[in-house]
Motif scaffolding. Structure first.
Motif, short mmCIF file in Angstrom:
data_model
loop_
_atom_site.label_atom_id
_atom_site.label_comp_id
_atom_site.label_asym_id
_atom_site.label_seq_id
_atom_site.Cartn_x
_atom_site.Cartn_y
_atom_site.Cartn_z
N ASP A 283 42.92 71.79 -6.12
CA ASP A 283 43.71 72.43 -5.08
C ASP A 283 44.62 73.49 -5.67
O ASP A 283 45.06 73.37 -6.80
N LYS A 284 44.84 74.53 -4.89
CA LYS A 284 45.68 75.62 -5.39
C LYS A 284 47.15 75.29 -5.11
O LYS A 284 47.49 74.75 -4.06
N ARG A 285 48.01 75.60 -6.04
CA ARG A 285 49.46 75.42 -5.86
C ARG A 285 50.16 76.65 -6.38
O ARG A 285 49.67 77.29 -7.32
N ASP A 286 51.31 76.97 -5.80
CA ASP A 286 52.00 78.16 -6.30
C ASP A 286 52.97 77.83 -7.43
O ASP A 286 53.75 78.67 -7.86
N ASN A 287 52.97 76.58 -7.90
CA ASN A 287 53.75 76.26 -9.10
C ASN A 287 52.98 75.25 -9.93
O ASN A 287 51.86 74.86 -9.56
N ASP A 288 53.52 74.82 -11.07
CA ASP A 288 52.79 73.93 -11.99
C ASP A 288 53.07 72.46 -11.74
O ASP A 288 52.63 71.60 -12.50
N GLU A 402 54.37 68.45 -14.96
CA GLU A 402 53.82 69.81 -14.80
C GLU A 402 52.48 69.93 -15.49
O GLU A 402 52.26 69.32 -16.54
#
Ligand code: F3S
Length: 404
Positions: A283-288, A402
């Motif tokens: 899944d894409k995330r905009d942070n780690d 993270e």
């Protein structure tokens, strides 16, 4: 299909309503696949799902008085002991009641209540050539390909019917002529750890329909890697069997694996293919940041639990970690002190449980990290999302919260 006297008696109901019900289903399957006869099985595995349809079928057989002639091992649902209190996030009362009904139904049917999806590693291991009825995505290809046993890709229901009657219709992978490979898969990717076998198995779209013959893989491959390959082949496609030249018993050479014929086509798998799988199923995330880590889809071995324990020993996890194993592996981990090391770091090692169960309701909306594309794939429908990385990267992510 020609039946012997016992099979006829079952079909006619002389051996009880439950056996007749199971035999009718198997007889219809045999007719559909042009089987000539039924043959006895030595073992079975039922991929129970603890979902409504599965429970309906099992309870119907119980009411009809069915009892397994060959006691099958069964897939996990969820551990009611763990998810009633120990975890701090109790499952809903309705879901617990459903799991208890599943447990009662399979106990009444005479199943081995193993609740583990990797029976072929420790508890239900066939010999070469043995006829079996195995359902479960990783189990059928493992017993056919690695052990050289013979099972069609049974459904949970047909495997349960086979366990009740003690027979299967003889067709498909039970016959020599249908066990030959027909797609040549040249693996040029670097296959360093069991993780790459997860990714290779997710290449079903590219491999296509048939029995793959893999070349370019090592001659000795770990049980965990072979488990991963079969599990993911049946997540990205439908494969009852594969061959690995120089490794699996029916593939000493490419020619033998292909039965002396030419493959219908060839496929090449590269590092880039595997990287694409990792990206596609993460899944894409905009942070780690990740919220939790989950391993054990299919169930982790004791050695994998030990590997994690070595990685987290004396440290504290930044996020929850769930390690799903068989009850046998859990008990060994407890005896050997592995479970204590994991608990001190903040990890939970849990038996009898699957990520695709309602007990994980409290993870809805969260993003986890796992090394298994299958673990990422199924819980998505429950609103639980995952990033996929190799196991050691996942362990580091659990220590920091993270993904690096
Ligand atoms: Fe096993 Fe459940 Fe995964 S049955 S393979 S843990 S989806």
């Amino acid at each position: 299909m020609i039946l012997n006297d016992e099979q006829k008696a079952m079909l006619n109901g002389d051996l009880g309503e439950g056996a007749a019900y199971a035999m009718k289903i198997q007889f219809a399957l045999g007719e559909a696949f042009d089987a000539q006869r039924m043959v006895p099985i030595k073992r079975a595995h039922v991929a129970l799902s603890n979902q409504d349809g599965d429970l309906w079928f099992a309870e119907k057989l119980v009411k009809a008085g069915a009892h397994c002639k060959v006691a099958p091992t069964v897939n996990p649902g969820f551990c009611t002991g763990h998810f009633t209190g120990a975890c701090g996030h109790p499952a809903d009362a309705e879901d617990i009641a459903h799991m208890i009904r599943t447990d009662n139904a399979y106990r009444a049917l005479g199943a081995v209540l193993s609740y583990n999806c990797t029976p072929y590693i420790a508890t239900n291991v066939p010999n070469f050539g043995e006829v079996c009825a195995f359902s479960e995505s990783s189990a059928t290809p493992y017993v056919n390909s690695v052990w050289g046993a013979r099972s069609n890709r049974e459904s949970a229901n047909s495997a349960l019917c086979a366990a009740i009657t003690g027979y299967v219709p003889e067709y498909g992978l039970l016959l020599d002529e249908n066990r030959k490979g027909d797609i040549l898969v040249r693996v040029e990717a670097d296959m360093k750890t069991p993780y790459e076998y997860h990714l290779l198995g997710m290449m079903g779209d590219k491999i296509g329909e048939g029995i793959p013959v893999f070349t370019g893989l090592p001659h000795t491959i770990s049980a965990e890697a072979l488990r991963n390959l079969g599990a993911q082949l049946n997540t990205s496609g439908a494969y009852g069997m594969y061959h690995i030249v120089g490794c699996t018993p029916e593939a000493p050479t490419v020619e033998v694996a292909l039965g002396g014929k030419k493959p219908k086509y060839e496929v090449v798998i590269t590092n880039e293919d595997l990287q694409n799988v990792e990206a596609t199923f993460s899944d894409k995330r905009d942070n780690d940041k990740v919220d939790f880590a989950m391993f054990g889809c299919p169930h982790f071995t004791l050695e994998e639990a030990q590997h994690i324990a070595e990685g987290v020993k004396g440290k504290k996890l930044a996020i929850p970690m769930y390690i799903l194993v068989s009850s046998h592996a859990l008990q060994m981990a407890q005896r050997m002190g592995i479970a204590d090391v994991l608990a001190e770091a903040g990890a939970e090692i849990i038996a009898d449980s699957c990520p695709d169960q309602p007990c994980w309701h409290y993870l809805k909306g969260k993003v986890g990290i796992t090394e298994s594309p299958k673990c990422a794939y199924y819980p998505r429908r429950r609103g639980i999302h995952f990033i996929i990385r190799d196991l050691d990267t996942c362990i580091q992510a659990a220590l920091t919260g993270e993904v690096k």
